[in-house]
Design a protein around this motif. Structure first.
Motif, PDB file in Angstrom:
ATOM      1  N   THR A 194       0.708  -1.152  -0.222  1.00  0.00           N
ATOM      2  CA  THR A 194      -0.006  -0.206  -0.080  1.00  0.00           C
ATOM      3  C   THR A 194       0.919   1.329  -0.175  1.00  0.00           C
ATOM      4  OG1 THR A 194      -0.009  -0.302   2.301  1.00  0.00           O
ATOM      5  CG2 THR A 194      -2.321  -0.989   1.149  1.00  0.00           C
ATOM      6  N   ALA A 195       2.442   1.406  -0.264  1.00  0.00           N
ATOM      7  CA  ALA A 195       3.027   2.181  -0.317  1.00  0.00           C
ATOM      8  C   ALA A 195       4.225   1.834  -1.030  1.00  0.00           C
ATOM      9  CB  ALA A 195       3.381   2.699   1.032  1.00  0.00           C
ATOM     10  N   GLU A 196       5.097   2.693  -1.141  1.00  0.00           N
ATOM     11  CA  GLU A 196       6.376   2.506  -2.198  1.00  0.00           C
ATOM     12  C   GLU A 196       7.492   1.994  -1.012  1.00  0.00           C
ATOM     13  OE1 GLU A 196       8.122   5.602  -4.389  1.00  0.00           O
ATOM     14  OE2 GLU A 196       6.280   5.733  -5.852  1.00  0.00           O
ATOM     15  N   PRO A 197       8.281   1.016  -1.362  1.00  0.00           N
ATOM     16  CA  PRO A 197       9.570   0.562  -0.563  1.00  0.00           C
ATOM     17  C   PRO A 197      10.657   1.642  -0.288  1.00  0.00           C
ATOM     18  CG  PRO A 197       9.513  -0.221  -3.070  1.00  0.00           C
ATOM     19  CD  PRO A 197       8.495   0.538  -3.067  1.00  0.00           C
ATOM     20  N   VAL A 198      10.899   1.533   1.056  1.00  0.00           N
ATOM     21  CA  VAL A 198      11.986   2.552   1.213  1.00  0.00           C
ATOM     22  C   VAL A 198      13.319   2.076   1.838  1.00  0.00           C
ATOM     23  CG1 VAL A 198      10.179   4.481   1.700  1.00  0.00           C
ATOM     24  CG2 VAL A 198      10.783   2.938   3.518  1.00  0.00           C
ATOM     25  N   GLU A 199      13.079   0.764   2.353  1.00  0.00           N
ATOM     26  CA  GLU A 199      14.211   0.251   3.227  1.00  0.00           C
ATOM     27  C   GLU A 199      14.448  -1.355   2.778  1.00  0.00           C
ATOM     28  OE1 GLU A 199      15.380   2.907   6.936  1.00  0.00           O
ATOM     29  OE2 GLU A 199      13.685   1.379   7.272  1.00  0.00           O
ATOM     30  N   VAL A 200      15.724  -1.819   2.850  1.00  0.00           N
ATOM     31  CA  VAL A 200      15.545  -3.408   2.605  1.00  0.00           C
ATOM     32  C   VAL A 200      16.774  -3.826   3.368  1.00  0.00           C
ATOM     33  CG1 VAL A 200      16.280  -5.101   0.777  1.00  0.00           C
ATOM     34  CG2 VAL A 200      14.959  -3.020   0.252  1.00  0.00           C
ATOM     35  N   LEU A 220      13.516  -8.711   3.834  1.00  0.00           N
ATOM     36  CA  LEU A 220      12.653  -7.869   4.551  1.00  0.00           C
ATOM     37  C   LEU A 220      12.717  -6.404   3.803  1.00  0.00           C
ATOM     38  CD1 LEU A 220      13.317  -8.677   8.244  1.00  0.00           C
ATOM     39  CD2 LEU A 220      11.333  -9.399   7.079  1.00  0.00           C
ATOM     40  N   VAL A 221      11.523  -5.864   3.413  1.00  0.00           N
ATOM     41  CA  VAL A 221      11.457  -4.588   2.904  1.00  0.00           C
ATOM     42  C   VAL A 221      10.444  -3.668   3.733  1.00  0.00           C
ATOM     43  CG1 VAL A 221      10.462  -3.435   0.788  1.00  0.00           C
ATOM     44  CG2 VAL A 221      11.347  -5.911   0.678  1.00  0.00           C
ATOM     45  N   ARG A 222      10.911  -2.590   4.180  1.00  0.00           N
ATOM     46  CA  ARG A 222       9.982  -1.461   4.947  1.00  0.00           C
ATOM     47  C   ARG A 222       9.285  -0.543   3.810  1.00  0.00           C
ATOM     48  NH1 ARG A 222       8.482  -1.158  10.305  1.00  0.00           N
ATOM     49  NH2 ARG A 222      10.680  -1.382  10.937  1.00  0.00           N
ATOM     50  N   PHE A 223       8.051  -0.459   4.026  1.00  0.00           N
ATOM     51  CA  PHE A 223       7.337   0.597   3.071  1.00  0.00           C
ATOM     52  C   PHE A 223       7.111   1.863   3.616  1.00  0.00           C
ATOM     53  CE2 PHE A 223       6.556  -3.611   1.510  1.00  0.00           C
ATOM     54  CZ  PHE A 223       6.663  -3.499   0.031  1.00  0.00           C
ATOM     55  N   ALA A 224       6.896   2.720   3.092  1.00  0.00           N
ATOM     56  CA  ALA A 224       6.657   4.082   3.354  1.00  0.00           C
ATOM     57  C   ALA A 224       5.600   4.313   4.381  1.00  0.00           C
ATOM     58  CB  ALA A 224       6.444   5.198   2.303  1.00  0.00           C
ATOM     59  N   ASP A 225       4.596   3.552   4.504  1.00  0.00           N
ATOM     60  CA  ASP A 225       3.506   3.432   5.442  1.00  0.00           C
ATOM     61  C   ASP A 225       3.924   2.816   6.543  1.00  0.00           C
ATOM     62  OD1 ASP A 225       3.258   0.947   4.251  1.00  0.00           O
ATOM     63  OD2 ASP A 225       1.160   1.121   3.717  1.00  0.00           O
ATOM     64  N   GLY A 226       4.981   2.353   6.695  1.00  0.00           N
ATOM     65  CA  GLY A 226       5.402   1.635   8.072  1.00  0.00           C
ATOM     66  C   GLY A 226       5.169  -0.127   7.962  1.00  0.00           C
ATOM     67  N   GLU A 322      27.124  -5.135   2.769  1.00  0.00           N
ATOM     68  CA  GLU A 322      27.480  -4.163   3.825  1.00  0.00           C
ATOM     69  C   GLU A 322      27.120  -4.634   5.252  1.00  0.00           C
ATOM     70  OE1 GLU A 322      26.551  -0.302   2.404  1.00  0.00           O
ATOM     71  OE2 GLU A 322      26.904  -0.831   0.370  1.00  0.00           O
ATOM     72  N   LYS A 323      26.157  -5.546   5.386  1.00  0.00           N
ATOM     73  CA  LYS A 323      25.726  -6.182   6.454  1.00  0.00           C
ATOM     74  C   LYS A 323      24.899  -5.037   7.234  1.00  0.00           C
ATOM     75  CE  LYS A 323      29.227  -9.796   6.896  1.00  0.00           C
ATOM     76  NZ  LYS A 323      28.597 -10.858   6.277  1.00  0.00           N
ATOM     77  N   ARG A 324      23.999  -4.386   6.510  1.00  0.00           N
ATOM     78  CA  ARG A 324      23.150  -3.182   7.124  1.00  0.00           C
ATOM     79  C   ARG A 324      21.905  -2.968   6.308  1.00  0.00           C
ATOM     80  NH1 ARG A 324      23.524   1.756   4.768  1.00  0.00           N
ATOM     81  NH2 ARG A 324      24.946   1.772   2.869  1.00  0.00           N
ATOM     82  N   VAL A 325      20.853  -2.261   6.993  1.00  0.00           N
ATOM     83  CA  VAL A 325      19.707  -1.869   6.350  1.00  0.00           C
ATOM     84  C   VAL A 325      20.390  -0.958   5.326  1.00  0.00           C
ATOM     85  CG1 VAL A 325      17.413  -0.966   6.440  1.00  0.00           C
ATOM     86  CG2 VAL A 325      18.389  -2.389   8.349  1.00  0.00           C
ATOM     87  N   ILE A 326      19.661  -0.834   4.372  1.00  0.00           N
ATOM     88  CA  ILE A 326      19.920  -0.234   2.923  1.00  0.00           C
ATOM     89  C   ILE A 326      18.597   0.641   2.742  1.00  0.00           C
ATOM     90  CG2 ILE A 326      20.486  -0.057   0.414  1.00  0.00           C
ATOM     91  CD1 ILE A 326      22.732  -1.024   2.228  1.00  0.00           C
ATOM     92  N   SER A 327      18.773   2.042   2.635  1.00  0.00           N
ATOM     93  CA  SER A 327      17.891   2.986   2.023  1.00  0.00           C
ATOM     94  C   SER A 327      17.818   3.270   0.613  1.00  0.00           C
ATOM     95  CB  SER A 327      18.266   4.397   2.660  1.00  0.00           C
ATOM     96  OG  SER A 327      17.342   5.322   2.163  1.00  0.00           O
TER      97      SER A 327
END
Length: 331
Positions: A194-200, A220-226, A322-327
């Motif tokens: 329901t929103a665009e992807p922002v973090e992976v 795992l994908v975080r979307f703009a709406d949480g 990079e072993k981290r969350v990517i924006s």
């Protein structure tokens, strides 16, 4: 109007594409084929009842008089073929992935915008009937706020041969299983979200196959709406029998599907089950591509959605390195 199509790349995946065109002979016809392997080109030309044969797709684009092209090439060749076709004013159906780098994605976006051609990403699983119904329910607010989504696509891949061919090379595939079969659950996840992807953030594995890239991935994908999405994909194993094709958890209930039946359970426990007839999704995709051209209609997924999908996958690869969350805004 009959749309004349040039088939670019005559390997295995082009076979179901051709069968799709043969289902709609009054609307489309493959009139030209191109492949560097002459036997492959001749086989596809015979399959369609005769077509011009080219060893160089650029010559096909320039001289065959086609209205559209269907690109079924190895991953690393997609961008150049898309750009050449668009510059010649040809509409484009391109197998996944759209391309393999953000630089290529930028060039594709610009040439499609500049020329005004229709580019459709060959995201065939969007044509599974439960997907359309699930998206309709989600967008209607039936689930309320979406919390989490999950999509899957795994199967036991015995390997094309010892080194997996071009799919086993990072240079020609652009990655491993995630940018190949894993592309399906990625575009499906983004289609239902329901929103665009922002973090992976991701973990990949090479459990079994001999290849440079991964044979399995979890993303795992975080979307703009949480909301949060989870992609599970592999060539290493047959998934357990309780693995769903997709599932969505929301404020007012849940829905899930095995790809054939859709289940929707409300927060108070009321369950609705809808069984859909089986659909050949590649044939449906091909037919929709032709309809988009003749009706001037926007495809479900154009280069816009294709770039979002690619960035999720490239973000996943960056996360592993990079072993981290990517924006994704940084890609």
């Amino acid at each position: 109007m009959t749309v004349n199509v040039g088939l670019i790349g005559c390997g295995g995946i082009s076979n179901p594409h051709v069968r799709g065109y043969l289902e709609i002979p009054d609307k489309a016809k493959v009139t030209a084929v191109a492949d560097v392997v002459e036997a492959n080109a001749r086989a596809r030309a015979e399959q369609v009842g005769g077509a011009q044969i080219f060893s160089d797709y650029r010559e096909l684009i320039a001289t065959a008089g086609v209205d559209a092209v269907d690109i079924c090439l190895p991953h690393h060749l997609h961008a150049d073929a898309i750009i050449a076709a668009a510059e010649a004013g040809k509409h484009i159906l391109c197998e996944k992935p759209l391309c393999i780098s953000t630089e290529e994605a930028d060039k594709i976006t610009k040439v499609v915008q500049d020329t005004g051609v229709t580019l459709m990403c060959a995201h065939n699983q969007l044509f599974m009937p439960p997907v359309a119904k699930a998206r309709e329910l989600i967008q209607s607010g039936a689930l309320g706020k979406v919390y989490e989504l999950r999509t899957t696509d795994s199967f036991f891949n015995r390997g094309l041969h010892a080194d997996m061919g071009w799919r086993g090379s990072l240079e020609t595939a652009g990655g491993g299983e995630l940018i190949d079969t894993g592309y399906h659950p990625t575009y499906l996840l983004l289609h239902l979200a329901t929103a665009e992807p922002v973090e992976v953030v991701a973990m990949t594995s090479r459990h079994r196959l001999t290849m440079e890239g991964e044979d399995s991935a979890q993303v795992l994908v975080r979307f703009a709406d949480g909301s949060v999405g989870n992609i599970v994909t592999s060539w290493a194993y047959i998934p357990s029998s309780n693995t769903e094709k997709f599932s969505v958890v929301g404020e007012h209930g849940t829905l899930w599907s095995d790809g054939r039946t859709l289940y929707h359970r409300t927060i108070d426990g009321q369950l609705t089950t809808v069984e859909f007839p089986e659909v050949n999704t590649i044939k449906a995709e091909v037919a929709d591509f032709i309809s988009c051209i003749t009706e001037g209609r926007r495809p479900l997924n154009t280069e816009v959605e294709g770039v979002h999908v690619l960035k999720v996958i490239l973000g996943a690869y960056a996360s592993v390195r990079e072993k981290r969350v990517i924006s994704l805004a940084d890609l």
